[in-house]
Scaffold this active site. Structure first.
Site, PDB file in Angstrom:
ATOM      1  N   THR A 187      40.703  50.455  18.866  1.00  0.00           N
ATOM      2  CA  THR A 187      40.481  51.653  18.073  1.00  0.00           C
ATOM      3  C   THR A 187      39.856  51.222  16.760  1.00  0.00           C
ATOM      4  O   THR A 187      40.328  50.286  16.128  1.00  0.00           O
ATOM      5  CB  THR A 187      41.801  52.421  17.846  1.00  0.00           C
ATOM      6  OG1 THR A 187      41.561  53.440  16.891  1.00  0.00           O
ATOM      7  CG2 THR A 187      42.941  51.555  17.370  1.00  0.00           C
ATOM      8  N   GLU A 332      46.783  54.699  19.931  1.00  0.00           N
ATOM      9  CA  GLU A 332      48.048  53.949  19.854  1.00  0.00           C
ATOM     10  C   GLU A 332      49.191  54.647  20.589  1.00  0.00           C
ATOM     11  O   GLU A 332      50.262  54.097  20.762  1.00  0.00           O
ATOM     12  CB  GLU A 332      48.450  53.763  18.381  1.00  0.00           C
ATOM     13  CG  GLU A 332      47.588  52.781  17.601  1.00  0.00           C
ATOM     14  CD  GLU A 332      46.371  53.437  16.954  1.00  0.00           C
ATOM     15  OE1 GLU A 332      45.911  54.477  17.467  1.00  0.00           O
ATOM     16  OE2 GLU A 332      45.882  52.898  15.943  1.00  0.00           O
ATOM     17  N   LYS A 443      41.634  64.227  -3.037  1.00  0.00           N
ATOM     18  CA  LYS A 443      42.665  64.092  -4.071  1.00  0.00           C
ATOM     19  C   LYS A 443      42.143  64.685  -5.368  1.00  0.00           C
ATOM     20  O   LYS A 443      41.458  64.012  -6.132  1.00  0.00           O
ATOM     21  CB  LYS A 443      43.065  62.628  -4.250  1.00  0.00           C
ATOM     22  CG  LYS A 443      43.993  62.139  -3.142  1.00  0.00           C
ATOM     23  CD  LYS A 443      43.387  61.027  -2.346  1.00  0.00           C
ATOM     24  CE  LYS A 443      44.126  60.795  -1.052  1.00  0.00           C
ATOM     25  NZ  LYS A 443      43.301  60.127  -0.037  1.00  0.00           N
ATOM     26  N   TRP A 448      46.550  67.710  -3.444  1.00  0.00           N
ATOM     27  CA  TRP A 448      45.764  67.266  -2.297  1.00  0.00           C
ATOM     28  C   TRP A 448      45.139  68.493  -1.645  1.00  0.00           C
ATOM     29  O   TRP A 448      45.814  69.500  -1.441  1.00  0.00           O
ATOM     30  CB  TRP A 448      46.656  66.624  -1.256  1.00  0.00           C
ATOM     31  CG  TRP A 448      47.153  65.281  -1.633  1.00  0.00           C
ATOM     32  CD1 TRP A 448      46.792  64.551  -2.734  1.00  0.00           C
ATOM     33  CD2 TRP A 448      48.104  64.508  -0.897  1.00  0.00           C
ATOM     34  NE1 TRP A 448      47.472  63.363  -2.728  1.00  0.00           N
ATOM     35  CE2 TRP A 448      48.281  63.314  -1.617  1.00  0.00           C
ATOM     36  CE3 TRP A 448      48.803  64.705   0.282  1.00  0.00           C
ATOM     37  CZ2 TRP A 448      49.137  62.314  -1.174  1.00  0.00           C
ATOM     38  CZ3 TRP A 448      49.651  63.714   0.713  1.00  0.00           C
ATOM     39  CH2 TRP A 448      49.816  62.524  -0.011  1.00  0.00           C
TER      40      TRP A 448
HETATM   41  P1  AMP Z   1      41.810  58.126  18.046  1.00  0.00           P
HETATM   42  O1  AMP Z   1      42.801  57.061  18.218  1.00  0.00           O
HETATM   43  O2  AMP Z   1      40.419  57.613  17.901  1.00  0.00           O
HETATM   44  O3  AMP Z   1      41.900  59.162  19.090  1.00  0.00           O
HETATM   45  O4  AMP Z   1      42.106  58.842  16.655  1.00  0.00           O
HETATM   46  C1  AMP Z   1      43.356  59.366  16.345  1.00  0.00           C
HETATM   47  C2  AMP Z   1      43.281  60.226  15.135  1.00  0.00           C
HETATM   48  O5  AMP Z   1      42.467  61.373  15.365  1.00  0.00           O
HETATM   49  C3  AMP Z   1      44.607  60.803  14.701  1.00  0.00           C
HETATM   50  O6  AMP Z   1      45.359  59.891  13.938  1.00  0.00           O
HETATM   51  C4  AMP Z   1      44.185  62.024  13.897  1.00  0.00           C
HETATM   52  O7  AMP Z   1      43.813  61.685  12.587  1.00  0.00           O
HETATM   53  C5  AMP Z   1      42.962  62.486  14.631  1.00  0.00           C
HETATM   54  N1  AMP Z   1      43.319  63.568  15.559  1.00  0.00           N
HETATM   55  C6  AMP Z   1      43.507  63.484  16.880  1.00  0.00           C
HETATM   56  N2  AMP Z   1      43.784  64.702  17.410  1.00  0.00           N
HETATM   57  C7  AMP Z   1      43.792  65.586  16.387  1.00  0.00           C
HETATM   58  C8  AMP Z   1      44.033  66.983  16.269  1.00  0.00           C
HETATM   59  N3  AMP Z   1      44.292  67.731  17.315  1.00  0.00           N
HETATM   60  N4  AMP Z   1      43.986  67.536  15.033  1.00  0.00           N
HETATM   61  C9  AMP Z   1      43.712  66.791  13.940  1.00  0.00           C
HETATM   62  N5  AMP Z   1      43.453  65.465  13.995  1.00  0.00           N
HETATM   63  C10 AMP Z   1      43.495  64.864  15.186  1.00  0.00           C
END
Ligand code: AMP
Length: 549
Positions: A187, A332, A443, A448
């Site tokens: 990731t 993760e 910020k 925030w």
């Molecule tokens: P990834 O591991 O590339 O899928 O990224 C994970 C991150 O994507 C999470 O920690 C969030 O910040 C963001 N994320 C995933 N799903 C959502 C969602 N439904 N709404 C807002 N953020 C999301």
């Protein structure tokens, strides 16, 4: 404690494909191929070819624990690799081909991959990076003999179909500890080098079962499911395991993911449900509008990976009679953490009322524990108001990054929970609301501002196709929001119109200080808006004088 007296049989992913081959032999895996044309076969035939591939891998010297990499689209050969590699006890390392070549090199070397299987599309890329790949001994092209290149700089380049044709289909899976690794996915966070998440057979099966248990309706009645989410993005959200287990046909879209191609495939294959990130659905909705209708069977969209805007959910619900299920998760977490889950009273609501709940990130999936820790280090009450960093725990959540003690230390708390880097709150009814990624919050002074909230409000403005909010430096307020807008084709929304609509939806201090129009937004390798790139693009942006007023 008294020990139970049940058999200690390991939960292995190889059992998934054996089950599907036996119980759903004719249920189809359909692929839009990279070479052109549609390929289709049943799970029984898939198992047969997976057996050949397993024999080939063993013949090539792949040993249990070895990492075998893929650079491939969603297609049947990639699906076969998932099972054959894991089945022999090795680790299927899906690499995201949209990453920069230097990142691919870093990842393959860090994982110490020993073999690489890749689609024709990526031949030039692989030839380019091969000299920098230190541990890969075997290169195999995922195609047939007719499509092999006349020559290649890759040493001993193998032809996948040639390899399979020489092998025996019979292969009995070895049995081993269910905690053995089966897959690896890197990731790329907003900072630093990509980090490896190493899944085990057990975690993968747990995630698969927990997802089915939490939303059995998503897979009921042999739904025809199309993952736009790539097999290289967090196990395609478990679909390569869930569909064989539940007997759902699996429709793999291949290399072309534009609205028109997806529409055609969904129409021709009678797809019931599509899974992917929100940006994909924007393209598909445009296609609905152009053609005046949706693909005939499409009833459900599962959207995750970034926040799903309320305006998109409303459009899909009201204009196209499509139910949106919203998921939040992370690589993760295998990756799903929360998902739209209605209680009986909510189920009875009108679709547009339910759509309001679908804009929230969902309720926790069975098997996932959530905890929100405030800035003071206290556990936040579930009052829908108090936000803090979201921590998670569960049998399909990582316990640390592969060979990266430093990154692991940063992310795990003393009690063994994983810190997501997301700021969130939970309503008294148990709905998770992601306020923002910590790094994307604007910020402003002591407050925030959630970029997601402002984007959601802006996307309701007619004539905005897509948008993003970033914080830009401000002398007095530290940061103030800048709204970056992509106009819808043929539309000319003005700054003033946008600000007027926003003024009726969000508080004055949350209002962007300026609006800029761009042709397109930068995207990450997983199809999300890249705020990191936007921030560097607008790092020197001068906000108007009245800024922060
Ligand atoms: P990834 O591991 O590339 O899928 O990224 C994970 C991150 O994507 C999470 O920690 C969030 O910040 C963001 N994320 C995933 N799903 C959502 C969602 N439904 N709404 C807002 N953020 C999301």
């Amino acid at each position: 404690m008294m020990r139970g007296m049940m058999m200690d049989r390991p939960m292995l992913v190889s059992s998934v494909i054996d089950y599907a081959a036996e119980v759903f032999p004719q249920v189809e895996v359909v692929s839009n191929t990279v070479e052109g044309g549609i390929h289709r076969y049943g799970y029984a035939q898939a198992r047969e070819r997976i057996g050949r591939l397993a024999n080939a891998l063993v013949g090539l010297g792949v040993k249990p624990g070895d990492r075998v990499a893929t650079l491939a689209w969603n297609g049947y050969r990639h699906f076969e690799l998932y099972f054959a590699i894991a089945g022999i006890g090795a680790v299927c390392h899906t690499i995201n081909p949209r990453l920069f070549p230097e990142q691919i090199t870093y990842i393959a070397n860090h994982a110490e991959d020993t073999a690489l299987f890749f689609d024709l599309t990526f031949l030039p890329l692989v030839e380019k990076v091969a000299p920098t790949l230190k541990t890969i001994k075997t290169y195999a092209l995922l195609t047939d003999r007719a499509h092999m290149p006349a020559s290649s700089t890759l040493p001993g380049l193998l032809c996948y179909e040639g390899l399979l044709s020489e092998m025996d289909a019979a292969f009995t899976w070895p049995e081993f500890d269910e905690n053995a690794a089966c897959a690896l996915c890197y990731t790329s966070g907003t900072t630093g080098e990509p980090k490896g998440v190493l899944y085990s057979n057990r975690s993968m099966m747990m995630h698969t079962f927990c997802l089915i248990a939490s939303r059995p309706d998503l897979f009921a009645y042999n739904k025809r499911i199309l993952p736009v989410v790539p097999l290289f993005h967090a196990n395609a959200w478990s679909l390569p395991y869930v569909t064989p287990v539940t007997g759902c046909p699996f429709i793999l879209p291949g290399a072309k993911l534009d609205g028109a191609t997806l529409w055609e495939l969904m129409e021709n294959e009678g797809v019931d449900a599509g899974w992917g990130v929100p940006t994909v659905w924007l393209g598909l909705i445009d296609e609905f509008k152009k053609r005046g209708r949706k693909p005939k069977n499409l009833k459900q969209i599962l959207s995750g990976g970034s926040a799903v805007p309320q305006a998109m959910i409303d459009t899909l619900t009201r204009d196209w009679d499509i139910e949106v299920t919203h998921g939040w998760g992370m690589t993760e977490m295998s990756p799903i953490g929360t998902i739209t889950l209605f209680r009986p009273d909510e189920q009875k609501l009108q679709p547009l009322e339910r759509a309001k709940l679908s804009a929230l990130q969902g309720r926790r999936m069975f098997g996932v524990d959530l905890k929100i820790v405030t800035e003071k280090g206290e556990i936040a009450p579930r009052d829908g108001e108090t936000s803090g960093e979201l921590f998670v725990r569960g049998p399909a959540v990582t316990s640390g990054y592969y060979n990266n003690a430093e990154a692991t230390k940063k992310q795990m708390d003393a009690e063994g929970w994983f810190g997501t880097g997301d700021v969130a709150k939970v309503t008294p009814d148990g709905w998770l609301v992601i306020v923002d990624r910590t790094k994307d919050l604007v910020k402003s002074g002591g407050e925030w501002i959630s970029s997601i909230d402002v984007e959601n409000a802006a996307l309701a403005v007619k004539g905005i196709a897509n948008c993003a909010v970033i914080g830009v430096p401000h002398p007095k307020w530290n940061e103030r929001p800048l709204l970056v807008v992509v106009k819808a084709p043929g539309a000319e929304p003005t700054k003033q119109e946008i600000m007027d609509v926003l003024g009726s939806k969000i508080a004055k201090w949350q209002m962007p200080d300026d609006v800029v129009f761009v042709d397109a937004l930068p995207m990450t390798a997983t199809g999300k808006i890249s705020k990191k790139d936007l921030r560097s693009k607008f790092a020197d942006f001068k906000l108007p004088d009245m800024a922060g007023g």
